[in-house]
Design an enzyme around this catalytic site. Structure first.
Site, PDB file in Angstrom:
ATOM      1  N   MET A 110      62.647 -76.515 -92.631  1.00  0.00           N
ATOM      2  CA  MET A 110      62.374 -75.445 -93.577  1.00  0.00           C
ATOM      3  C   MET A 110      60.968 -74.925 -93.396  1.00  0.00           C
ATOM      4  O   MET A 110      60.127 -74.982 -94.273  1.00  0.00           O
ATOM      5  CB  MET A 110      62.629 -75.873 -95.003  1.00  0.00           C
ATOM      6  N   CYS A 111      60.684 -74.459 -92.225  1.00  0.00           N
ATOM      7  CA  CYS A 111      59.380 -73.867 -91.937  1.00  0.00           C
ATOM      8  C   CYS A 111      59.188 -72.576 -92.734  1.00  0.00           C
ATOM      9  O   CYS A 111      60.130 -72.039 -93.312  1.00  0.00           O
ATOM     10  CB  CYS A 111      59.255 -73.564 -90.449  1.00  0.00           C
ATOM     11  N   ARG A 112      57.964 -72.102 -92.754  1.00  0.00           N
ATOM     12  CA  ARG A 112      57.626 -70.824 -93.386  1.00  0.00           C
ATOM     13  C   ARG A 112      56.751 -70.035 -92.429  1.00  0.00           C
ATOM     14  O   ARG A 112      55.917 -70.626 -91.728  1.00  0.00           O
ATOM     15  CB  ARG A 112      56.836 -71.019 -94.684  1.00  0.00           C
TER      16      ARG A 112
END
Length: 343
Positions: free
Chosen positions: A1-3
């Site tokens: 769940m990178c941003r």
């Protein structure tokens, strides 16, 4: 769940106003992602990266971007805070990482650059170990050796570079970058289909040459939502209240600032528009913003009898979907329609 977050402006921004000062900046999202659903890994603490271009071209320094990466958590890196207070840039890429593929190392931290180009990714390529060797056959020796990490994301960047007429060029047209991105996604789809991948691939890619930006919100599924992606545009992006409360202001029809982010940087609902699933956002050097559908086997028009809406369960389970379902997406577009001014 990178941003990730992208800034492009007619004037340079001090990086702190983008990365550290806003109360819901990408750095704060790394440990307080209140607008996302991820019960598996709520922390993006597996490194970060910031890339930017100089305000003015310097022949000695060249045209390539400067990139700072670290494997430490972004919120606990004093050097990042120091840099953001002293650097201004008209085009910034920033990324915080939660590992889904590849080890914890500097080589695996986004963004990466090749010559003038910079690239980052939010998502994951399904069954990547099964297609890795085939993907490598698309690459020249130079591009094969360019990859120093072991993530699906950096290999996707190498594949993108292989689709360009000349990845070493000092100048790229917006159309060249756009076409290379379409071909990259098509090749990945072909490879994952060949191994009968059991789940979709989430391909929110973004690339820039320092002038144009190409960003995708894409999933190779006809029934699922892609990882979330939002944009905001206006005249100024500034703090209106103590405590890091920022908002986008629009005083005329010109777009002086364009932000693209996995998750909105502010809690001002009117500031942000959701990019539709399986669409590409193109930002031209003159700050024109175009959103076009990526038309392939996985594109379904709302008018299609098969269309019953896209489900959020897959992306939500992976931690890639926003829970802000009360914000209206922008209307369906055709390849020639724009959000602001046509190409």
């Amino acid at each position: 769940m990178c941003r990730f977050v992208i800034y492009k402006g007619t004037s340079p921004v001090q990086l702190s106003h983008l990365l550290t000062r806003p109360c819901h900046s990408i750095i704060n999202q790394a440990f307080d992602s209140r607008l996302r659903l991820d019960h598996r890994r709520p922390i993006n603490g597996d490194g970060f990266g910031v890339g930017w271009y100089d305000c003015m071209h310097d022949e000695e320094l060249g045209c390539q971007p400067c990139i700072f990466t670290s494997v430490t958590p972004a919120w606990n890196n004093v050097n990042l805070v120091r840099l953001t207070e002293k650097i201004k840039s008209p085009l910034v890429f920033a990324h915080v990482r939660a590992t889904t593929a590849g080890s914890l190392s500097l080589d695996n931290c986004h963004p990466w650059h090749f010559g003038k180009l910079m690239f980052m990714h939010n998502g994951g390529i399904a069954e990547f170990p099964k297609i890795k060797r085939r993907l490598q056959t698309y690459l020249s020796d130079e591009l094969f050796n360019f990859v120093t990490g072991n993530t699906d994301s950096q290999w996707a960047f190498a594949l993108f570079l292989s689709k360009l007429p000349d990845p070493h060029a000092n100048q790229f047209s917006t159309q060249e970058l756009r076409q290379a991105m379409i071909e990259t996604i098509a090749s990945i789809n072909e490879m994952t289909e060949a191994v009968n991948a059991t789940e979709p691939s989430l391909m929110n890619f973004c690339v820039t040459d320092g002038e144009s930006i190409i960003a995708t919100r894409y999933i190779n599924s006809r029934h699922d939502e892609a990882a979330s992606l939002w944009f905001s545009s206006g005249t100024t992006f500034s703090e209106y209240a103590d405590g890091g409360h920022y908002k986008m202001s629009k005083t005329d029809k010109r777009e002086n600032i364009i932000l693209i982010a996995s998750e909105p940087l502010t809690f001002e609902k009117a500031d942000w528009m959701e990019i539709r699933t399986n669409h590409m956002v193109v930002v031209t050097p003159k700050m024109n913003l175009l959103q076009v559908p990526i038309i392939d086997n996985y594109y379904v028009q709302p008018s299609d009898p098969e269309y019953g809406g896209r489900g959020i369960d897959f992306a939500a389970a992976k931690g890639f979907l926003s829970s802000r379902r009360d914000v209206n997406p922008i209307p369906e577009t055709t390849p020639t329609e724009t959000h602001s001014i046509a190409l």
